[in-house]
Design an enzyme around this catalytic site. Structure first.
Site, PDB file in Angstrom:
ATOM      1  N   LYS A   1       1.243  -6.170   9.911  1.00  0.00           N
ATOM      2  CA  LYS A   1       1.538  -5.527  11.279  1.00  0.00           C
ATOM      3  C   LYS A   1       0.582  -5.625  12.349  1.00  0.00           C
ATOM      4  O   LYS A   1       1.009  -5.730  13.640  1.00  0.00           O
ATOM      5  CB  LYS A   1       2.104  -3.932  11.124  1.00  0.00           C
ATOM      6  CG  LYS A   1       3.424  -3.881  10.321  1.00  0.00           C
ATOM      7  CD  LYS A   1       3.870  -2.418  10.645  1.00  0.00           C
ATOM      8  CE  LYS A   1       5.309  -2.338   9.922  1.00  0.00           C
ATOM      9  NZ  LYS A   1       5.609  -0.670   9.853  1.00  0.00           N
TER      10      LYS A   1
ATOM     11  N   LYS B   1      10.079 -11.559   3.166  1.00  0.00           N
ATOM     12  CA  LYS B   1      10.972 -10.153   2.801  1.00  0.00           C
ATOM     13  C   LYS B   1      11.997 -10.103   4.099  1.00  0.00           C
ATOM     14  O   LYS B   1      11.582 -10.500   5.266  1.00  0.00           O
ATOM     15  CB  LYS B   1      10.033  -9.059   3.157  1.00  0.00           C
ATOM     16  CG  LYS B   1      10.822  -7.839   2.629  1.00  0.00           C
ATOM     17  CD  LYS B   1       9.905  -6.672   2.992  1.00  0.00           C
ATOM     18  CE  LYS B   1       9.976  -6.034   4.082  1.00  0.00           C
ATOM     19  NZ  LYS B   1       9.041  -4.944   4.442  1.00  0.00           N
TER      20      LYS B   1
ATOM     21  N   LYS C   1      14.038  -5.501   9.163  1.00  0.00           N
ATOM     22  CA  LYS C   1      14.911  -5.129  10.224  1.00  0.00           C
ATOM     23  C   LYS C   1      14.346  -5.561  11.446  1.00  0.00           C
ATOM     24  O   LYS C   1      14.803  -5.605  12.477  1.00  0.00           O
ATOM     25  CB  LYS C   1      15.226  -3.778  10.310  1.00  0.00           C
ATOM     26  CG  LYS C   1      14.196  -2.559   9.876  1.00  0.00           C
ATOM     27  CD  LYS C   1      14.718  -1.274   9.915  1.00  0.00           C
ATOM     28  CE  LYS C   1      13.898  -0.003   9.320  1.00  0.00           C
ATOM     29  NZ  LYS C   1      12.919   0.287   8.604  1.00  0.00           N
TER      30      LYS C   1
HETATM   31  P1  TYM Z   1      11.223   1.153   5.682  1.00  0.00           P
HETATM   32  O1  TYM Z   1      11.803   1.956   6.590  1.00  0.00           O
HETATM   33  O2  TYM Z   1      10.468  -0.286   5.951  1.00  0.00           O
HETATM   34  O3  TYM Z   1      12.198   0.911   4.536  1.00  0.00           O
HETATM   35  C1  TYM Z   1      12.830   1.931   4.019  1.00  0.00           C
HETATM   36  C2  TYM Z   1      13.030   1.581   2.458  1.00  0.00           C
HETATM   37  O4  TYM Z   1      13.680   0.164   2.228  1.00  0.00           O
HETATM   38  C3  TYM Z   1      13.010  -0.464   1.587  1.00  0.00           C
HETATM   39  N1  TYM Z   1      13.050  -1.865   2.017  1.00  0.00           N
HETATM   40  C4  TYM Z   1      13.369  -3.013   0.901  1.00  0.00           C
HETATM   41  N2  TYM Z   1      13.730  -3.132  -0.134  1.00  0.00           N
HETATM   42  C5  TYM Z   1      14.073  -4.124  -0.746  1.00  0.00           C
HETATM   43  N3  TYM Z   1      14.017  -5.475  -0.058  1.00  0.00           N
HETATM   44  C6  TYM Z   1      13.796  -5.582   1.263  1.00  0.00           C
HETATM   45  N4  TYM Z   1      13.895  -6.724   1.986  1.00  0.00           N
HETATM   46  C7  TYM Z   1      13.169  -4.077   1.820  1.00  0.00           C
HETATM   47  N5  TYM Z   1      13.016  -3.830   2.994  1.00  0.00           N
HETATM   48  C8  TYM Z   1      12.722  -2.541   3.133  1.00  0.00           C
HETATM   49  C9  TYM Z   1      11.397  -0.007   1.631  1.00  0.00           C
HETATM   50  O5  TYM Z   1      10.941  -0.314   0.444  1.00  0.00           O
HETATM   51  C10 TYM Z   1      11.643   1.292   1.733  1.00  0.00           C
HETATM   52  O6  TYM Z   1      11.728   1.936   0.420  1.00  0.00           O
HETATM   53  N6  TYM Z   1       6.908   3.709   4.965  1.00  0.00           N
HETATM   54  C11 TYM Z   1       8.327   3.534   4.723  1.00  0.00           C
HETATM   55  C12 TYM Z   1       8.954   4.799   5.020  1.00  0.00           C
HETATM   56  C13 TYM Z   1       8.198   6.056   4.393  1.00  0.00           C
HETATM   57  C14 TYM Z   1       8.393   6.528   3.102  1.00  0.00           C
HETATM   58  C15 TYM Z   1       7.579   7.725   3.023  1.00  0.00           C
HETATM   59  C16 TYM Z   1       9.048   6.138   1.854  1.00  0.00           C
HETATM   60  C17 TYM Z   1       7.379   7.071   5.174  1.00  0.00           C
HETATM   61  N7  TYM Z   1       7.515   7.753   4.601  1.00  0.00           N
HETATM   62  C18 TYM Z   1       7.572   8.595   2.046  1.00  0.00           C
HETATM   63  C19 TYM Z   1       8.822   6.775   0.834  1.00  0.00           C
HETATM   64  C20 TYM Z   1       8.207   8.125   0.701  1.00  0.00           C
HETATM   65  C21 TYM Z   1       8.932   2.527   5.438  1.00  0.00           C
HETATM   66  O7  TYM Z   1       8.524   2.047   6.310  1.00  0.00           O
HETATM   67  O8  TYM Z   1      10.089   2.065   4.665  1.00  0.00           O
END
Ligand code: TYM
Length: 333
Positions: A115, A197, A200
């Site tokens: 990032k 990957k 979004k």
């Molecule tokens: P975020 O918002 O990027 O993504 C949310 C969830 O989606 C999963 N994910 C994917 N899984 C499979 N293939 C993909 N291409 C893909 N893109 C995203 C992510 O692994 C995630 O589970 N930091 C985290 C949010 C967060 C969080 C937490 C998660 C904040 N606090 C505490 C768990 C526990 C994030 O940016 O996810």
């Protein structure tokens, strides 16, 4: 653990329209924990501002993400659904944990490296300490399991390390959490570049299938998915595009790779891509219909946010008070 109950926590950032990566890697699995665990699912708006957001979009997406949680089968009676900024204990514990996290540890986080390259004009301190806020989210609820895609595994491992370090200094403070990574769908890849990957925030719209894309768009995007010059549908090294499409097909149909290979024997990539688009569109149609109903009731969503935040704050305050007491902060009531 909270008393006798095992705890599950996860979060999604309202930083963009959610993709089938978010769905298959995380959100659709959330409801499978609801019976055996007390579940907290959070819309992490504080994480989202580590990269610049348009305020009106952030506000709208916060409602949308909550509505999607519910549309994906999360019953608000069985799960605590809420917005991170509504529970101040997240930011408070995050500050404390910052003082128990090492600069070197944070420097090793691959997502920070990615990032900070991508947003080179805005490498702010929040981007760097982002995983500490995530650790605070998780540890506040004495979480046992954290369902996430594989890209978040390193962050959950950091939360474990922080918990263990803190527990060594102050025994029995935090439950040490485990990441729960799905067997199938842990890393859905971009349709335009299957070595990357699906994200979004990708600028190429053909790389991403959104949960809310309409049927024609979904089918068109899968039709255009980058594959290879082979013609046989089989899962093999070097066939990243086909491997990704087979994974997506398998997630939606529960069929094994061998079954998929048999089903498409003698057929070309065109037929297969159409089939992937169709199963994806079929699976998402009921989610989209329910989402539209939920989003139309803004007052209902706000009532839900309020109820969820009250429930979450009750548990969060308990852990925060315990931590503050152990640290030597004076408590006056
Ligand atoms: P975020 O918002 O990027 O993504 C949310 C969830 O989606 C999963 N994910 C994917 N899984 C499979 N293939 C993909 N291409 C893909 N893109 C995203 C992510 O692994 C995630 O589970 N930091 C985290 C949010 C967060 C969080 C937490 C998660 C904040 N606090 C505490 C768990 C526990 C994030 O940016 O996810």
């Amino acid at each position: 653990m909270l008393g006798e109950q095992k705890i599950c926590f996860s979060g999604v950032q309202p930083s963009g329209n959610l993709t089938i990566g978010n769905y298959l890697g995380a959100i659709r699995n959330f409801s499978t924990f609801s019976d055996a665990y007390k579940c907290f699912y959070c819309v992490v708006d504080e994480h989202a501002i580590t990269v610049r957001q348009v305020p009106a979009d952030l506000r709208r997406r916060t409602y949308e993400t909550l509505a999607l949680y519910m549309a994906c089968g999360l019953d608000p009676e069985k799960n605590t659904l809420y917005v991170q900024s509504h529970v101040p204990a997240h930011a408070e514990l995050s500050w404390i944990l910052n003082c128990y996290t090492m600069f070197g540890e944070l420097s090793r986080m691959t997502q920070f490296k990615d990032k900070s390259t991508k947003h080179a004009d805005n490498v702010n301190a929040g981007l760097f300490t982002y995983p500490v806020l995530m650790a605070a989210d998780i540890l506040l609820y004495q979480t046992d399991v954290v369902p996430v895609g594989i890209d978040q595994k390193q962050h959950v491992e950091l939360a474990r390390n922080i918990a263990e370090r803190f527990n060594q200094l102050f025994p029995d403070t935090f439950t040490v959490p485990e990441p729960m990574i799905p067997q199938n769908g842990k890393k859905i890849m971009s349709l335009a570049d299957p070595t990357k990957k699906m994200s979004k925030s990708d600028e190429n719209q053909n790389a991403i299938v959104y949960i809310l894309d309409d049927r024609d768009t979904i089918i068109r995007k899968f039709r255009r998915a980058v594959t290879d010059s082979d013609t046989v549908v089989r899962f093999a090294e070097g066939k990243d595009g086909i491997n990704n499409l087979m994974t997506i097909y398998s997630c939606f149909t529960e069929k094994s790779m061998e079954e998929i290979e048999r089903e498409f024997a003698g057929k070309g990539y065109g037929d297969f891509k159409l089939a992937v688009g169709e199963v994806c569109a079929d699976a998402l149609a009921p989610v989209q219909a329910r989402y539209k109903e939920l989003l139309a009731d803004k007052a209902g969503l706000e009532a839900q946010m309020k109820k969820g935040a009250e429930e979450a704050a009750y548990y969060a305050r308990k852990t925060l008070a315990k931590v503050q007491k152990k640290l030597g902060f004076v408590q006056v009531r």
